[in-house]
Design an enzyme around this catalytic site. Sequence first.
Site: not given
Length: 376
Positions: A72-73, A152, A180, A201-202, A325
Amino acid sequence: MKEFIYADNAATTRIAPEALDAMMPFLTEEYGNASQPYSFSRPARRALKDARETIATCIGAMPGEVFFTSGGTESDNWVLKSVLMNDADHKGLITSSVEHHAILHSGQTMERLGYHVTYLPVSNDCLVSPADLEKTLASNTTSLVSIMFANNEVGSIQPVEELAHIAHAHSALFHTDAVQAVGHVAINVHKLGIDFLSSSAHKYNGPKGVGFLFIRQGCKLAPYADGGAQESGLRAGTENVASIVGMATALKLNCDELEQNKARLLSLESLLIDTLRHEGIDFIHNGAKAHVPGNVSLSFRGADGEMLLHRLDLMGICVSTGSACDSKNTQISHVLNAMAVPEEYARGTIRISLGRYNTQKEVSAIAQSIIKILHS
Ligand code: PLP
């Protein structure tokens, strides 16, 4: 292995045995480099092609629109930076104030480079208002609108189709961080009018460190990494064949069982909430009615989220705190702040995210453990 209850599936998930089985040949005998022309590499090349087709089918895309990434990042960074830098007119970005830091920090980087970035507010249930987007687009020149599909921390699902439509009406492209949502919510990228979609994927019982970016045909992105010709020359580097195969297997599994999973997770959510309410516990259930099944953010009045997390940990239960955070920072999160959750509740927030392998027995145990802690 020590007995414990894992209820932090929005952070990461346990790999599905089916995904692991599908990966194994590519970690052992079938180790050929998919780019090599000889016959030994054929199974790896074939596996990449099949995985791309499977993923495309799961999100209503064409295979040529799916680009493998490390997660994602990377997908988020790629879209934001590439679209803005590609635009000769130096137009800006509109995003929301509740995005993941992969988007927020990318936005801040672009601000430092002189781009204009607007962070839209959200309602109490964490939703972006289409009217706000319309107004902001009317008063700014914008090349990209990036609004997450599902949050998320609290699971709220944004009105993506409407937001994409508004972006296009103002000649802006539309990206959604769907990390998400993919594998948990039905998504058809073309029907929804999405130009770019990030996935990892995770978050759906696949392996870590692999994901994909959907790039609608005709939308141009600068390469993320220069080098070899992999991923149509847009993302160089030898493909992680085993992980890509695991990702496609896990996604198909989740998509095939989407409705059953949803019904099961919503019933587990009700069990949790009803048990707490029945005990007279004072809490807010954060987020919108439309949300990712299993993502339950609860703010307990007068409690301390950090303390709850650690006490639950001692009881063998993994949840996450929505009020910090990160584990070293006791500030109220940017998401809860943007939603204006009252401070006396916000400080006592935990996120319980249920997944594929959670059972009724486990959810009852989580509820009883929370009650025990709050009553002690
Ligand atoms: N975007 C959202 C909404 C997320 O929840 C996450 C991970 O928690 C990411 C992006 C980052 O994804 P990855 O862990 O694959 O880099």
